[in-house]
Enzyme design. Structure first.
Site, PDB file in Angstrom:
ATOM      1  N   GLY A  50       0.835  -1.204   0.000  1.00  0.00           N
ATOM      2  CA  GLY A  50       0.000   0.000   0.000  1.00  0.00           C
ATOM      3  C   GLY A  50       0.860   1.240   0.000  1.00  0.00           C
ATOM      4  O   GLY A  50       1.983   1.229   0.522  1.00  0.00           O
ATOM      5  N   GLN A  55       3.043   9.948   1.246  1.00  0.00           N
ATOM      6  CA  GLN A  55       4.340   9.260   1.293  1.00  0.00           C
ATOM      7  C   GLN A  55       5.239   9.615   0.111  1.00  0.00           C
ATOM      8  O   GLN A  55       6.433   9.380   0.148  1.00  0.00           O
ATOM      9  CB  GLN A  55       4.136   7.739   1.325  1.00  0.00           C
ATOM     10  CG  GLN A  55       3.459   7.257   2.595  1.00  0.00           C
ATOM     11  CD  GLN A  55       3.343   5.752   2.600  1.00  0.00           C
ATOM     12  OE1 GLN A  55       2.383   5.198   2.081  1.00  0.00           O
ATOM     13  NE2 GLN A  55       4.317   5.056   3.169  1.00  0.00           N
ATOM     14  N   CYS A 112       5.974   0.038   7.434  1.00  0.00           N
ATOM     15  CA  CYS A 112       5.570   1.165   6.597  1.00  0.00           C
ATOM     16  C   CYS A 112       6.780   1.583   5.764  1.00  0.00           C
ATOM     17  O   CYS A 112       7.895   1.663   6.299  1.00  0.00           O
ATOM     18  CB  CYS A 112       5.120   2.321   7.499  1.00  0.00           C
ATOM     19  SG  CYS A 112       4.653   3.806   6.602  1.00  0.00           S
ATOM     20  N   LEU A 113       6.559   1.848   4.494  1.00  0.00           N
ATOM     21  CA  LEU A 113       7.673   2.253   3.628  1.00  0.00           C
ATOM     22  C   LEU A 113       8.265   3.583   4.081  1.00  0.00           C
ATOM     23  O   LEU A 113       9.386   3.916   3.722  1.00  0.00           O
ATOM     24  CB  LEU A 113       7.209   2.340   2.165  1.00  0.00           C
ATOM     25  CG  LEU A 113       6.807   1.015   1.498  1.00  0.00           C
ATOM     26  CD1 LEU A 113       6.241   1.263   0.105  1.00  0.00           C
ATOM     27  CD2 LEU A 113       7.984   0.047   1.417  1.00  0.00           C
ATOM     28  N   HIS A 154      -4.334   1.312   7.568  1.00  0.00           N
ATOM     29  CA  HIS A 154      -2.992   1.913   7.586  1.00  0.00           C
ATOM     30  C   HIS A 154      -2.900   3.057   6.556  1.00  0.00           C
ATOM     31  O   HIS A 154      -2.433   4.150   6.877  1.00  0.00           O
ATOM     32  CB  HIS A 154      -1.967   0.807   7.279  1.00  0.00           C
ATOM     33  CG  HIS A 154      -0.543   1.259   7.210  1.00  0.00           C
ATOM     34  ND1 HIS A 154       0.426   0.823   8.080  1.00  0.00           N
ATOM     35  CD2 HIS A 154       0.089   2.115   6.368  1.00  0.00           C
ATOM     36  CE1 HIS A 154       1.583   1.398   7.779  1.00  0.00           C
ATOM     37  NE2 HIS A 154       1.404   2.179   6.736  1.00  0.00           N
ATOM     38  N   GLU A 155      -3.376   2.796   5.349  1.00  0.00           N
ATOM     39  CA  GLU A 155      -3.268   3.817   4.291  1.00  0.00           C
ATOM     40  C   GLU A 155      -4.187   5.010   4.560  1.00  0.00           C
ATOM     41  O   GLU A 155      -3.807   6.157   4.333  1.00  0.00           O
ATOM     42  CB  GLU A 155      -3.577   3.206   2.916  1.00  0.00           C
ATOM     43  CG  GLU A 155      -2.649   2.073   2.491  1.00  0.00           C
ATOM     44  CD  GLU A 155      -1.178   2.372   2.650  1.00  0.00           C
ATOM     45  OE1 GLU A 155      -0.771   3.541   2.494  1.00  0.00           O
ATOM     46  OE2 GLU A 155      -0.413   1.449   2.966  1.00  0.00           O
ATOM     47  N   HIS A 158      -2.703   7.447   6.895  1.00  0.00           N
ATOM     48  CA  HIS A 158      -1.726   8.357   6.278  1.00  0.00           C
ATOM     49  C   HIS A 158      -2.395   9.657   5.820  1.00  0.00           C
ATOM     50  O   HIS A 158      -1.792  10.725   5.873  1.00  0.00           O
ATOM     51  CB  HIS A 158      -1.063   7.705   5.062  1.00  0.00           C
ATOM     52  CG  HIS A 158       0.140   6.867   5.389  1.00  0.00           C
ATOM     53  ND1 HIS A 158       1.261   7.375   5.996  1.00  0.00           N
ATOM     54  CD2 HIS A 158       0.406   5.545   5.173  1.00  0.00           C
ATOM     55  CE1 HIS A 158       2.167   6.408   6.141  1.00  0.00           C
ATOM     56  NE2 HIS A 158       1.664   5.289   5.656  1.00  0.00           N
TER      57      HIS A 158
HETATM   58 ZN    ZN Z   1       2.635   3.455   5.664  1.00  0.00          ZN
END
Ligand code: ZN
Length: 195
Positions: A50, A55, A112-113, A154-155, A158
């Site tokens: 995701g 991000q 998380c990236l 999670h997304e 963000h």
């Molecule tokens: Zn993330």
């Protein structure tokens, strides 16, 4: 040509801002359509499941989700089953809104990236119903279960400037390396007992 975008890391102010809604005109713009393509290429390059627009530096309500079967190869079948983790086709969700959220939660490690190299346990609702617009601006409803519901939560966080570490079990925070060594194959009961 494939475009890989730079992923912003924790500490970057863009990750802590609220994202703006997109108008129909915005959605159809070349800028947004290209951004979606680049986000997809970026997500696949990182083999993530995701990615939210903040991000990659854009405070707009846009997230993409995709979970490929090949990412599941190293995860025990028993765990995949417990997590209800199944491959998810590419979803592009714009201006998403949660309609229903189950009280029933699951506790698993996530990463998380934008917090590269770490994991921690986060509690997430097992079921989630979301309405959004697709990349053409058409309304869509998503009924997500298990791991899909987790990724969605999670997304969507963000877009509110929230990171998983805000709600994690603090003592479970660890490096990817230690996660892979001791925890990547553990079922929920074993995780919960320890933390
Ligand atoms: Zn993330």
């Amino acid at each position: 040509m494939i475009m890989i975008l730079k992923i912003r890391q924790a500490g970057d102010a863009v990750l802590r801002q609220k994202s703006k809604k997109l108008s129909d005109k915005d959605i159809k713009s070349e800028h947004i359509q290209s951004l979606i393509d680049y986000m997809v290429e970026t997500l696949r390059d990182y083999q993530g499941v995701g990615l939210a627009a903040p991000q990659v530096g854009e405070n707009i309500q846009l997230v993409i989700i995709e979970d490929k079967a090949k990412y599941h190869k190293k995860i025990p079948a028993k765990l995949l089953k417990e997590q209800s983790r199944k491959p998810i086709d590419l979803h592009v969700l714009i201006n998403p809104r949660v309609i229903e959220k189950s009280k029933d939660c699951a506790n698993y490690f996530e990463g998380c990236l934008s917090i590269d190299g770490y994991r921690a346990i986060a509690s997430r609702s097992k079921k989630l119903k979301v309405v959004a617009l697709d990349r053409k601006g058409k309304p869509v409803a998503v009924n997500a279960n298990g791991w899909f519901a987790r990724i969605l939560q999670h997304e969507l966080d963000h877009l509110k400037g929230i990171l998983y570490i805000d709600g994690m079990i603090p003592k479970s925070f660890m490096t990817d390396k230690n996660f892979s060594k001791d925890w990547s194959d553990k079922l929920e009961k074993d995780i919960i007992q320890k933390f």
